[in-house]
Design a protein around this motif. Structure first.
Motif, PDB file in Angstrom:
ATOM      1  N   ALA A  76      34.212  -1.368 -28.567  1.00  0.00           N
ATOM      2  CA  ALA A  76      34.134  -2.670 -29.090  1.00  0.00           C
ATOM      3  C   ALA A  76      33.378  -2.709 -30.380  1.00  0.00           C
ATOM      4  CB  ALA A  76      33.825  -3.564 -27.868  1.00  0.00           C
ATOM      5  N   VAL A  77      32.164  -2.156 -30.342  1.00  0.00           N
ATOM      6  CA  VAL A  77      31.481  -2.281 -31.668  1.00  0.00           C
ATOM      7  C   VAL A  77      32.180  -1.259 -32.798  1.00  0.00           C
ATOM      8  CG1 VAL A  77      29.331  -1.393 -32.670  1.00  0.00           C
ATOM      9  CG2 VAL A  77      29.267  -2.528 -30.458  1.00  0.00           C
ATOM     10  N   GLU A  78      32.395   0.054 -32.397  1.00  0.00           N
ATOM     11  CA  GLU A  78      33.030   0.830 -33.334  1.00  0.00           C
ATOM     12  C   GLU A  78      34.318   0.303 -33.804  1.00  0.00           C
ATOM     13  OE1 GLU A  78      32.526   4.590 -34.327  1.00  0.00           O
ATOM     14  OE2 GLU A  78      30.582   3.487 -34.218  1.00  0.00           O
ATOM     15  N   LYS A  79      35.039  -0.250 -33.146  1.00  0.00           N
ATOM     16  CA  LYS A  79      36.331  -0.684 -33.722  1.00  0.00           C
ATOM     17  C   LYS A  79      36.576  -2.212 -33.889  1.00  0.00           C
ATOM     18  CE  LYS A  79      38.799   2.543 -30.663  1.00  0.00           C
ATOM     19  NZ  LYS A  79      39.782   2.937 -29.433  1.00  0.00           N
ATOM     20  N   ARG A  80      35.339  -2.897 -33.761  1.00  0.00           N
ATOM     21  CA  ARG A  80      35.122  -4.319 -33.817  1.00  0.00           C
ATOM     22  C   ARG A  80      36.503  -4.968 -32.946  1.00  0.00           C
ATOM     23  NH1 ARG A  80      31.495  -6.607 -38.212  1.00  0.00           N
ATOM     24  NH2 ARG A  80      29.873  -5.322 -38.190  1.00  0.00           N
ATOM     25  N   TYR A  81      36.687  -4.644 -32.098  1.00  0.00           N
ATOM     26  CA  TYR A  81      38.023  -5.149 -31.183  1.00  0.00           C
ATOM     27  C   TYR A  81      38.061  -5.017 -29.823  1.00  0.00           C
ATOM     28  CZ  TYR A  81      42.761  -5.042 -29.382  1.00  0.00           C
ATOM     29  OH  TYR A  81      43.834  -5.535 -28.611  1.00  0.00           O
ATOM     30  N   ASP A  99      26.469  -8.121 -38.349  1.00  0.00           N
ATOM     31  CA  ASP A  99      26.428  -8.429 -39.526  1.00  0.00           C
ATOM     32  C   ASP A  99      24.998  -8.681 -40.264  1.00  0.00           C
ATOM     33  OD1 ASP A  99      29.056  -7.930 -39.871  1.00  0.00           O
ATOM     34  OD2 ASP A  99      30.129  -9.763 -39.767  1.00  0.00           O
ATOM     35  N   GLN A 100      24.336  -9.070 -39.377  1.00  0.00           N
ATOM     36  CA  GLN A 100      22.848  -9.421 -39.912  1.00  0.00           C
ATOM     37  C   GLN A 100      21.769  -8.177 -40.032  1.00  0.00           C
ATOM     38  OE1 GLN A 100      20.912 -12.867 -38.048  1.00  0.00           O
ATOM     39  NE2 GLN A 100      22.664 -13.211 -37.075  1.00  0.00           N
ATOM     40  N   PHE A 101      22.375  -6.909 -39.542  1.00  0.00           N
ATOM     41  CA  PHE A 101      21.901  -5.643 -39.790  1.00  0.00           C
ATOM     42  C   PHE A 101      22.284  -4.831 -40.918  1.00  0.00           C
ATOM     43  CE2 PHE A 101      21.474  -6.702 -35.339  1.00  0.00           C
ATOM     44  CZ  PHE A 101      20.152  -6.540 -35.163  1.00  0.00           C
ATOM     45  N   ASP A 102      21.268  -4.212 -41.682  1.00  0.00           N
ATOM     46  CA  ASP A 102      21.653  -3.529 -42.646  1.00  0.00           C
ATOM     47  C   ASP A 102      22.317  -2.407 -42.381  1.00  0.00           C
ATOM     48  OD1 ASP A 102      20.158  -5.175 -44.692  1.00  0.00           O
ATOM     49  OD2 ASP A 102      18.402  -4.076 -44.870  1.00  0.00           O
ATOM     50  N   LEU A 103      21.822  -1.492 -41.554  1.00  0.00           N
ATOM     51  CA  LEU A 103      22.286  -0.213 -40.987  1.00  0.00           C
ATOM     52  C   LEU A 103      22.308  -0.263 -39.516  1.00  0.00           C
ATOM     53  CD1 LEU A 103      20.867   2.317 -43.333  1.00  0.00           C
ATOM     54  CD2 LEU A 103      23.300   1.581 -43.235  1.00  0.00           C
ATOM     55  N   PHE A 104      23.286  -0.233 -38.858  1.00  0.00           N
ATOM     56  CA  PHE A 104      23.464  -0.270 -37.431  1.00  0.00           C
ATOM     57  C   PHE A 104      24.357   0.610 -36.915  1.00  0.00           C
ATOM     58  CE2 PHE A 104      25.354  -1.435 -33.223  1.00  0.00           C
ATOM     59  CZ  PHE A 104      24.182  -1.825 -32.650  1.00  0.00           C
ATOM     60  N   PHE A 105      24.064   1.727 -36.239  1.00  0.00           N
ATOM     61  CA  PHE A 105      24.940   2.688 -35.390  1.00  0.00           C
ATOM     62  C   PHE A 105      25.000   2.587 -33.936  1.00  0.00           C
ATOM     63  CE2 PHE A 105      22.941   4.447 -39.367  1.00  0.00           C
ATOM     64  CZ  PHE A 105      24.281   4.834 -39.989  1.00  0.00           C
ATOM     65  N   ILE A 106      25.960   2.961 -33.403  1.00  0.00           N
ATOM     66  CA  ILE A 106      26.036   2.876 -31.875  1.00  0.00           C
ATOM     67  C   ILE A 106      26.796   4.312 -31.392  1.00  0.00           C
ATOM     68  CG2 ILE A 106      28.331   2.024 -31.764  1.00  0.00           C
ATOM     69  CD1 ILE A 106      27.489   0.512 -29.465  1.00  0.00           C
ATOM     70  N   LYS A 107      26.087   4.685 -30.544  1.00  0.00           N
ATOM     71  CA  LYS A 107      26.264   6.050 -29.660  1.00  0.00           C
ATOM     72  C   LYS A 107      26.630   5.672 -28.343  1.00  0.00           C
ATOM     73  CE  LYS A 107      24.858  10.749 -29.256  1.00  0.00           C
ATOM     74  NZ  LYS A 107      23.631  11.882 -29.510  1.00  0.00           N
ATOM     75  N   TRP A 108      27.766   6.489 -27.981  1.00  0.00           N
ATOM     76  CA  TRP A 108      27.844   6.859 -26.227  1.00  0.00           C
ATOM     77  C   TRP A 108      27.034   7.756 -25.769  1.00  0.00           C
ATOM     78  CZ3 TRP A 108      29.284  10.360 -22.951  1.00  0.00           C
ATOM     79  CH2 TRP A 108      29.602  10.089 -21.735  1.00  0.00           C
ATOM     80  N   ILE A 109      26.069   7.517 -24.697  1.00  0.00           N
ATOM     81  CA  ILE A 109      25.583   8.411 -24.078  1.00  0.00           C
ATOM     82  C   ILE A 109      25.612   8.546 -22.414  1.00  0.00           C
ATOM     83  CG2 ILE A 109      23.618   8.407 -25.750  1.00  0.00           C
ATOM     84  CD1 ILE A 109      22.141   6.818 -23.756  1.00  0.00           C
ATOM     85  N   PRO A 110      25.419   9.509 -22.049  1.00  0.00           N
ATOM     86  CA  PRO A 110      25.854   9.715 -20.578  1.00  0.00           C
ATOM     87  C   PRO A 110      24.555   8.829 -19.705  1.00  0.00           C
ATOM     88  CG  PRO A 110      25.420  11.954 -21.334  1.00  0.00           C
ATOM     89  CD  PRO A 110      25.132  10.882 -22.381  1.00  0.00           C
ATOM     90  N   SER A 111      24.790   8.385 -18.507  1.00  0.00           N
ATOM     91  CA  SER A 111      24.191   7.568 -17.890  1.00  0.00           C
ATOM     92  C   SER A 111      22.749   8.279 -17.643  1.00  0.00           C
ATOM     93  CB  SER A 111      24.634   7.037 -16.476  1.00  0.00           C
ATOM     94  OG  SER A 111      25.775   6.409 -16.558  1.00  0.00           O
ATOM     95  N   LYS A 112      22.614   9.536 -17.271  1.00  0.00           N
ATOM     96  CA  LYS A 112      21.202  10.065 -17.075  1.00  0.00           C
ATOM     97  C   LYS A 112      20.547   9.877 -18.420  1.00  0.00           C
ATOM     98  CE  LYS A 112      22.938  14.614 -18.539  1.00  0.00           C
ATOM     99  NZ  LYS A 112      23.256  15.978 -17.857  1.00  0.00           N
ATOM    100  N   GLU A 113      21.116   9.781 -19.652  1.00  0.00           N
ATOM    101  CA  GLU A 113      20.197   9.540 -20.629  1.00  0.00           C
ATOM    102  C   GLU A 113      19.763   8.116 -20.883  1.00  0.00           C
ATOM    103  OE1 GLU A 113      21.743  11.584 -24.062  1.00  0.00           O
ATOM    104  OE2 GLU A 113      22.542  13.353 -22.815  1.00  0.00           O
ATOM    105  N   ASN A 114      20.055   7.219 -20.296  1.00  0.00           N
ATOM    106  CA  ASN A 114      19.793   5.708 -20.423  1.00  0.00           C
ATOM    107  C   ASN A 114      19.223   5.266 -19.265  1.00  0.00           C
ATOM    108  OD1 ASN A 114      20.218   3.566 -21.966  1.00  0.00           O
ATOM    109  ND2 ASN A 114      22.218   2.839 -21.083  1.00  0.00           N
ATOM    110  N   ALA A 115      18.127   5.969 -18.675  1.00  0.00           N
ATOM    111  CA  ALA A 115      17.568   5.810 -17.508  1.00  0.00           C
ATOM    112  C   ALA A 115      16.631   4.524 -17.489  1.00  0.00           C
ATOM    113  CB  ALA A 115      16.664   6.976 -16.797  1.00  0.00           C
TER     114      ALA A 115
END
Length: 132
Positions: A76-81, A99-115
């Motif tokens: 959703a964030v990557e495609k804005r859809y 749109d309020q952020f100067d630079l915003f990146f998003i990355k998918w990570i495996p669940s184990k890295e999001n503990a």
């Protein structure tokens, strides 16, 4: 750079839900365990993104690197859809915040890295169950 880890969880589909937001700023960090209404897991994931973006607004002049284990939120964030119309109402809110952020990146990570974010989301559910 600010690292933002987000996760949503539901006890049922729909069910009691929670959002976990973990913000790392160098050695400092902020943790939020946010109780949500009864909703689906996907809705909880989108809510976690919105909450995370709001918590990062004080850092909007920094680079924000967001990490999520939700492929739907990532796309959703990557495609804005948002493909599924059931969740499309989240998109305008997401874009308004992004749109309020100067630079915003998003990355998918495996669940184990999001503990940490996962634990925070589950704590919010547990907290609601204790109140019942």
């Amino acid at each position: 750079m600010i690292e933002l880890f987000i996760d949503g969880a539901s006890a049922g589909n729909p069910g009691l839900s929670g959002a976990g937001v973990f913000v790392k700023n160098g050695k400092d960090s902020l943790q939020y365990s946010i109780e949500l209404n009864e909703m689906t897991n996907h809705e909880a994931e989108y809510e976690a993104l919105l909450m995370g973006l709001e918590k990062c607004l004080p850092f909007k002049d920094h680079i924000i690197s967001c990490k999520t284990d939700s492929q739907a939120v990532f796309a959703a964030v990557e495609k804005r859809y948002i493909k599924n119309q059931k969740y499309a109402h989240y998109l305008p809110k997401i874009i308004l915040l992004l749109d309020q952020f100067d630079l915003f990146f998003i990355k998918w990570i495996p669940s184990k890295e999001n503990a940490v974010a996962d634990k925070l989301a589950r704590q919010a559910i547990y907290s609601q169950k204790k109140k019942s």
